[in-house]
Each structure stands twice: as C-alpha cells, then as structure tokens.
Design an enzyme around this catalytic site. Structure first.
Site, short mmCIF file in Angstrom:
data_model
loop_
_atom_site.label_atom_id
_atom_site.label_comp_id
_atom_site.label_asym_id
_atom_site.label_seq_id
_atom_site.Cartn_x
_atom_site.Cartn_y
_atom_site.Cartn_z
NE ARG A 69 10.06 9.23 3.21
CZ ARG A 69 10.03 9.10 1.89
NH1 ARG A 69 10.05 7.89 1.34
NH2 ARG A 69 9.99 10.16 1.11
CG ASP A 123 4.66 1.28 -6.75
OD1 ASP A 123 4.88 2.24 -7.51
OD2 ASP A 123 5.24 1.14 -5.66
#
Length: 276
Positions: free
Chosen positions: A37, A139
């Site tokens: 990532r 979030d």
C-alpha cells in the site's frame, strides 16, 4: 513496476506512526500489506525509499491523511451482519413517542454501505421516506467518505438485496452509467458524513445518542485503547440506547461499561447521575 528496499525497521516505524496518529495497532502479519500500500504512495510521489517517505511525512502535514487512508481497511457491504438491522428495526418500532428525532452514529462508515443500510432500516421501520431519524456517519479515511457521499455503486454491490429494496431505494444507471446504481436522494438527506478520528481529543457529537454502530473497529486497537474508546462512546448514549459491535468483538473486559443484551448488541450500564 518500481520496487523499494523494505526493512523490518521500516515496518516497525510505520506501525508506530500509525498507532500514534490513529490508535490502530497493526499486527506483525501485516508487513506485506504495509509495503504494497505504501509503495504505491512512493511511486505516486516519485520518492526513492521509505526513509524518503518518512521525511516527506515530516515536511507535509497533508500527507498524514493519505498515510492513514492507505493503511486502513474498508471491508463493508449492505446489511452486513443482518441480525443487527433486525434488532434496530425492533428498537425503532417500539420506541415511546417523543418529539426529538432518533440519533444514530455510524462510527466506521467506510464507503457508505453501512449508513445507507441504517437509513433504509429506519425508512422501513417508520414506513416513511422521511423518518424522524438523524444519522451521523464518520470515518478516519477521507477518500472512502467521498465515495459514501456520492452514493454510487456497481450493481454487484446491491445484487443480493431483495427486488423490493432495489426498486425502492436505488436508481439504476443507463447509458454511460449502465451497471451502476445510486441511492435515492432521501437516503442521502438522512445522513451527515464527517471525518472523525476516534483518537481525536474532541468529537463533534452531543450526548443523548440512541444508537452507536461501531462494528469491526475495536479489533484494530489494543485493549487499553478499546476500553478508553468504549468509555467515551457509552457516555454519549442514552441509558436505553444500544451499542452494536462486530461479530468478532467482545467486551467481557468492560462489563462495568456495557452489558450484553443480544448477539453483539450491548446496552450501557447505568450509573448514578446519568441522563435518561
């Protein structure tokens, strides 16, 4: 594809930085996930090493959000763990009459499937496209919140829903939008999307919440952080409110804060002086 030298020390530094910024505790098994990532970020930024990236983080405050976004997992679906939505329906249908709206906090909104499932449940429970419900969906990852606000998904994301739900709550795309669906505007109007770091000093949330959905979130934190967050959240709930946890989460270490009343459904333990 360009690859980078990646040492055990690099992984440990990433773990430390992520924990400091978000409270998330990465397990030792996540080393390869971290590399894949963050290597994408290094390529995008045209950097030569993880050391360069750590220096870039120090010099560019805005990169911290990209760092957290890259390392957070956003596995979700509509009506995931469906028994929770059955419990919510039962709660909403048996609420005593009152003038104040029902307030729900979805604390890990991801790409929006969970808060939209909550909104659909509310509409069905009240048999109205305009139920007396307010949903805050938050979030830590700003990129998934952008997707959630749009409310546009591949048809495969809603394929498992009943025909009645698909017809009532989604619009199918045509032409260049073929293969996509969009949630009805009435669903979006029930929800306020907001970026919130659960480890932040202050949350923009008034006490008196009826419902908190915090599912498959606590598993990313260590036990002390779990207990700290749970204590903060419980203070925001009404005494008759409900806290929904994920299927692999348990609060046997926090029976002074919540009591189990259903399958991963909890109610606050009342304390003297708590508001009703």
């Amino acid at each position: 594809m360009r690859e980078f030298h990646y040492r055990a020390d690099d992984f440990q530094k990433v773990r430390s930085l992520l924990h400091k910024r978000s409270g998330i505790s990465l397990s030792e098994s996540k080393s390869q996930m971290v590399y894949s990532r963050l290597a994408r970020r290094l390529r995008q930024l045209d950097l030569n090493s993880f050391t360069d990236y750590f220096g870039y983080l120090d010099q560019h405050e805005g990169e911290w959000q990209e760092f957290v976004n890259a390392l957070t997992t956003n596995l979700t679906s509509f009506f995931r763990e469906n028994h929770h939505f059955d419990a919510l329906t039962n709660y909403l249908r048996h609420l005593p009459k009152r003038t104040a709206p029902v307030r729900i906090w979805c604390s890990a909104a991801s790409t929006g499937e969970e808060p939209y499932s909550l909104a659909i449940t509310a509409m069905e429970a009240f048999n109205s496209l305009h139920p007396p419900v307010q949903i805050l969906a938050s979030d830590i990852d700003t990129s998934v919140l952008d997707t959630a606000r749009e409310g546009i998904y591949p048809f495969s994301r809603v394929e498992q829903l009943s025909d009645a739900r698909k017809k009532t709550f989604f619009m199918r795309g045509t032409g260049t939008q073929a293969g996509l669906v969009r949630v009805r505007s009435e669903l979006r109007e029930l929800i306020e999307f907001q970026q919130i770091n659960l480890l932040g000093q202050q949350w923009p949330i008034r006490p008196g919440l009826d419902i908190i959905f915090c599912r498959n979130v606590m598993i990313y934190f260590d036990k002390p952080t779990q207990q700290h967050l749970l204590a903060r959240m419980v203070k925001l709930l009404r005494q008759d409110g409900l806290f929904f946890a994920g299927h692999s989460e348990s609060f046997v270490h926090a029976t002074h804060l919540v009591r189990l009343i259903g399958h991963t459904v909890y109610r606050p333990v009342p304390h003297e002086g708590d508001p009703a």
